[in-house]
Design an enzyme around this catalytic site. Sequence first.
Site, mmCIF file in Angstrom:
data_model
loop_
_atom_site.group_PDB
_atom_site.id
_atom_site.type_symbol
_atom_site.label_atom_id
_atom_site.label_comp_id
_atom_site.label_asym_id
_atom_site.label_seq_id
_atom_site.Cartn_x
_atom_site.Cartn_y
_atom_site.Cartn_z
ATOM 1 N N ARG A 22 -14.451 -2.849 53.299
ATOM 2 C CA ARG A 22 -13.899 -4.185 53.452
ATOM 3 C C ARG A 22 -13.750 -4.598 54.936
ATOM 4 N NH1 ARG A 22 -11.350 -6.301 48.818
ATOM 5 N NH2 ARG A 22 -9.500 -6.866 49.987
ATOM 6 N N ASP A 148 -1.418 -10.908 58.955
ATOM 7 C CA ASP A 148 -1.706 -11.717 57.763
ATOM 8 C C ASP A 148 -1.034 -13.053 58.029
ATOM 9 O OD1 ASP A 148 -1.468 -12.927 55.082
ATOM 10 O OD2 ASP A 148 -1.974 -10.961 54.278
ATOM 11 N N TYR A 161 5.832 -6.808 51.406
ATOM 12 C CA TYR A 161 4.598 -6.921 52.193
ATOM 13 C C TYR A 161 4.766 -7.976 53.292
ATOM 14 C CZ TYR A 161 -0.234 -8.225 53.326
ATOM 15 O OH TYR A 161 -1.406 -8.534 53.994
#
Length: 253
Positions: A22, A148, A161
């Site tokens: 990935r 992120d 997360y």
Amino acid sequence: MNTQSGGTLSGQTVLVTGAARRLGRAIAERLHQEGANLAIHYRRSGQEAQALAAQMNAVRPRSAEAFACDLRELALLPGLIAQTLAAFGRLDVLVNNASSFYPTPVGEITPEQFEDLIGTNLRAPLFLAQAAAHELRLRRGLILNLIDIHGFKPLKRHPVYSAAKAGLLMLTQALARELGPEVRVNGIAPGPILWPDGPMDRDLKARIVARTILKRVGSPDDVARAALFFVRDAPYVTGQVLPVDGGRTAGGL
Ligand SMILES: NC(=O)c1ccc[n+]([C@@H]2O[C@H](COP(=O)([O-])OP(=O)(O)OC[C@H]3O[C@@H](n4cnc5c(N)ncnc54)[C@H](OP(=O)(O)O)[C@@H]3O)[C@@H](O)[C@H]2O)c1
């Protein structure tokens, strides 16, 4: 050690965590294409990691090696840096890419999930950075953290997360202060690039893409090219995080 010259990163060594698949793989491949030697870290994806190392070594002999480590095992982290140094003689760039990702709805969060999500996404990047700091100072190196966009604003049903990534965002800025002026520390905040492995609701995917200005998901190479920018073309940039998100944050996350 690789002695062939050619690429713009020739002679440099990069450690990418979670590099077998990935996004980590795309980053590793692009930096290797630019001439870097690659320490390919993996946990479970041993076959993929060894195959990637073989593929790279077929292009440039002894330019890649794969190392296994569960990044939740704190005591093992200095060993990963030491293995990289033993293999290549130097470390110029640490890419903290490995991550665990899954929902943790409030009411069902277990201590094990907390340990895992914080351990991979926040604690390991910190302790790898600490273990590598001396060498990275010597090399005027770079730490690149894969964050992120949900480190800026939380992802629904993913409080642990999201908190881990928000911590990694702050760690990026804090380490830039702590390790400068010798070491640059930056981050990339991907938006929707690769959907998680396993089933995912098609409507949810469509809703995410609809809220992205560019109306499509990105590719792993979009992230890899941003990584190359920080490694090669950003000597006066530190403490910064670049969203690579097709405008997802600008459009109102
Ligand atoms: N994919 C996206 O669209 C997206 C979006 C936003 C942010 N990101 C961030 O970008 C980075 C890469 O994303 P990705 O989707 O490619 O990541 P991923 O597939 O979810 O995970 C990358 C690798 O992390 C490794 N890993 C997980 N737990 C580990 C542990 N305890 N110890 C060691 N390694 C462990 C795994 O290695 P093995 O396979 O070898 O076990 C895995 O292949 C991550 O930091 C992610 O949070 C990605």
